[in-house]
Scaffold this motif. Sequence first.
Motif: not given
Length: 422
Positions: A395, A367-368, A137-139, A371-372, A364-365
């Motif tokens: 974030r 991290a996502g 999720l972090l990329g 990456q966005a 997790l959110v």
Amino acid sequence: MTDATLRSGGVATILRDLTRHPVLLWAGFVVVHFVLGMLGLYGPGLPLGDVTLVYRFWVESGLNADIWVGIDSVWVYPLVAWVPMLVAYVFGPDLYASTWLSFVMVVDAAAFAVLIGFGRDRRLALAGWWWLAFLLLLGPVALGRIDSITVPVAIVGMLVLATAPRLAAVLLTVATWIKVWPAALIAAAIVALRTRWTIALTALIASIAIAAVGLFLGAGGNLLSFVTQQAGRGLQVESPIGTFWMWDAFATHSTRTFVYYDQAILTYQVVGPGAAPAAAVMTPLLAIVTAVLLLLGFVARRRGVPALELLPPLTLAITTALILFNKVGSPQFVTWLAVPLVFGLTASITGTGPSFRVPVVLSLVIAGLTQAIYPYLYSQLLGLDFTLLLVLTARNLLYVILLVWAVTAVIDALRYQPEVAS
């Protein structure tokens, strides 16, 4: 009970056993690192820019011009950061990025093996899957910065704290001499554990040994230049405190508040009315918050809170504070959260620590959302795109929620434990 229910239960058991199997776990490990590696090498936004443009430049300056940052001049990193940067150059400049990714994968694999208990405790598979999901999720930035070395080293250090405190202290000290933030984990361990003197003395000896090597190489005053190099930085665009000025720049569309590229620091920062004083106050504020959290941990231990009840939320609180009250908000900072969260999740799974369901989901959110923002749409953020500013704000607000959860968990443990001195 119907046949359908029995079949359903049987399928659930099979799936649970399958996901706990070491072969599937290691297959997931390889797939995640392959995907992130490909994104790093070929994805948009130059995810490995620091590796290929900065780290390799430093190495070649040392090898070709005999100018070694941190030794012959000031540097933003501690001395041991040279080790992974030099290792990545073993096969030459053309393969620097792929060698870096391979080295990170090897270090991650060592930490992953320790995390899942070398397959002996199938319950720990959940922690392994969580870490893989977090990385994915972090990329690609999860593998493309010096932090990608400190995190697995620190994970192992935290996981062996109870059984091998000297080894843990050495690992956490080495991680600190790669990038400073794991020093907070050492401080938390000293506060929370009965083996505090062993940990403190071992960390001190390891630090003296590393410093002696640096002085032998001729570093002199540059040995600790990583401390002073951070002092003059402004507000980075992704930092939680910088969010206020990013919105001001969006709202005013003027030369009063704007984003610029700092050539000395090699990062994008935001400047505007009050930004400089805010940047100046963040470092002492961060020190104060960290000291208060450590004091809270000390009080909790004095009141008899068990170490494994206290240490997971305490390390999470301190690590989150290091990000939230930092004037630098680099996306790789999110990787730091993996250390206290893996530690807390394993403690929860084995029944020695509090539940960590809320923070592992929040992270997790985080991290996502990170990456966005980076690396794919980073240019839009620099251009003050409204949607990206909303993502950034969401974030950074989640950091606040994560810190509140961690501090509340420490306070709850303190409040409900019997008042028995440790």
